[in-house]
Design an enzyme around this catalytic site. Structure first.
Site, short mmCIF file in Angstrom:
data_model
loop_
_atom_site.label_atom_id
_atom_site.label_comp_id
_atom_site.label_asym_id
_atom_site.label_seq_id
_atom_site.Cartn_x
_atom_site.Cartn_y
_atom_site.Cartn_z
CB CYS A 184 -1.74 -4.63 1.23
SG CYS A 184 -2.05 -6.41 1.30
CG HIS A 219 -6.40 -3.32 0.99
ND1 HIS A 219 -5.80 -2.87 -0.17
CD2 HIS A 219 -5.90 -4.56 1.21
CE1 HIS A 219 -4.99 -3.80 -0.65
NE2 HIS A 219 -5.03 -4.84 0.17
CD GLU A 230 -7.15 0.40 -0.55
OE1 GLU A 230 -7.13 -0.71 -1.14
OE2 GLU A 230 -6.50 0.64 0.48
#
Length: 242
Positions: free
Chosen positions: A109, A209, A211
């Site tokens: 990001c 994102h 993660e």
């Protein structure tokens, strides 16, 4: 993995420590690296970036607030939130050192945006809500996949995700003009860049994102490249000693 600088008030610190500097790291980056077989380390913002990278096998630049528009030749606009120049400087140093040394790098990001800026590129300062894919909407849970990304043939992201993948979306900015050696390799349906790579380097940036997803393949990519870098580094050091 980079983090951000906060104050003691963020964790309810007692009187006298309310203004104490605090390093904050989102845990899902670390657990994603662990899940892929790597050993995560959190990087303190007061250290010298080049000295840190000299001891690392991979770098993750985490998401967060906007990059200072003055870094790419523009002025803060009406949608620019509070900027953190110290973080910009620290993470820019990490990116430059990683590229110079050939250390594998993943930008997430903000991290992808800063990577482009470090290479001399620019950003779209604001993607309006309700237009295109409404990239900056916070209406969904963080792991909800809200739109598709089309990947470029022969790219690292296509090797990881196939011709298309679905991603989450929590950004009101995006890459505009690519910087030196930066290649856009993923796009949202409205044409907004969603993935970038650095030509000839183990460097990836994604606008979503990863993660937040369980066992996202991009962390496997990072750990594998980091392991290869560590092996090459050890072999080079042994040759130097010999």
């Amino acid at each position: 993995m980079s983090g951000r600088r906060l104050r003691g008030t963020a964790i309810g610190a007692p009187h006298g420590f309310a203004d104490a500097p605090l390093e904050a790291y989102l845990s899902e980056y670390a657990t994603s690296v662990l899940g892929a077989g790597g050993l995560p380390l959190h990087l303190p913002m007061d250290a010298a970036p080049d000295e840190l990278v000299a001891r690392l096998d991979g770098v993750v630049i985490a998401g967060g607030e906007d990059v200072d528009p003055r870094r790419y030749g523009q002025a803060p606009g009406p949608f620019t939130p509070l900027i953190d120049p110290q973080r910009d400087e620290f993470e820019a140093g990490l990116i430059e050192a990683a590229i110079d040394r050939g250390v594998p790098l993943l930008g997430v990001c903000r991290g992808a945006q800063l990577l482009n800026v470090v290479r001399g590129g620019t950003l779209h300062q604001h993607l309006a809500h309700g237009e295109g894919e409404s990239h900056g909407s916070y209406a969904y849970p963080r792991a909800h996949r809200v739109h598709e990304v089309r990947t470029a043939a022969g790219s690292a992201v296509q090797e990881l995700y196939g011709e298309t993948t679905r991603v989450n979306s929590f950004h009101h900015q995006a890459v505009d003009l690519p910087g030196r050696g930066v290649i856009v390799t993923g796009w949202a349906p409205d044409g907004v860049p969603e993935a970038i790579e650095l030509e000839g380097s183990p460097v990836l940036g994604v606008q979503w994102h990863p993660e937040t997803f369980d066992a996202d393949p991009i962390f496997g990519w990072l750990v594998q490249r980091a392991a290869a870098y560590a092996t090459l580094g050890a072999a080079s050091a042994a040759q130097t000693v010999a």
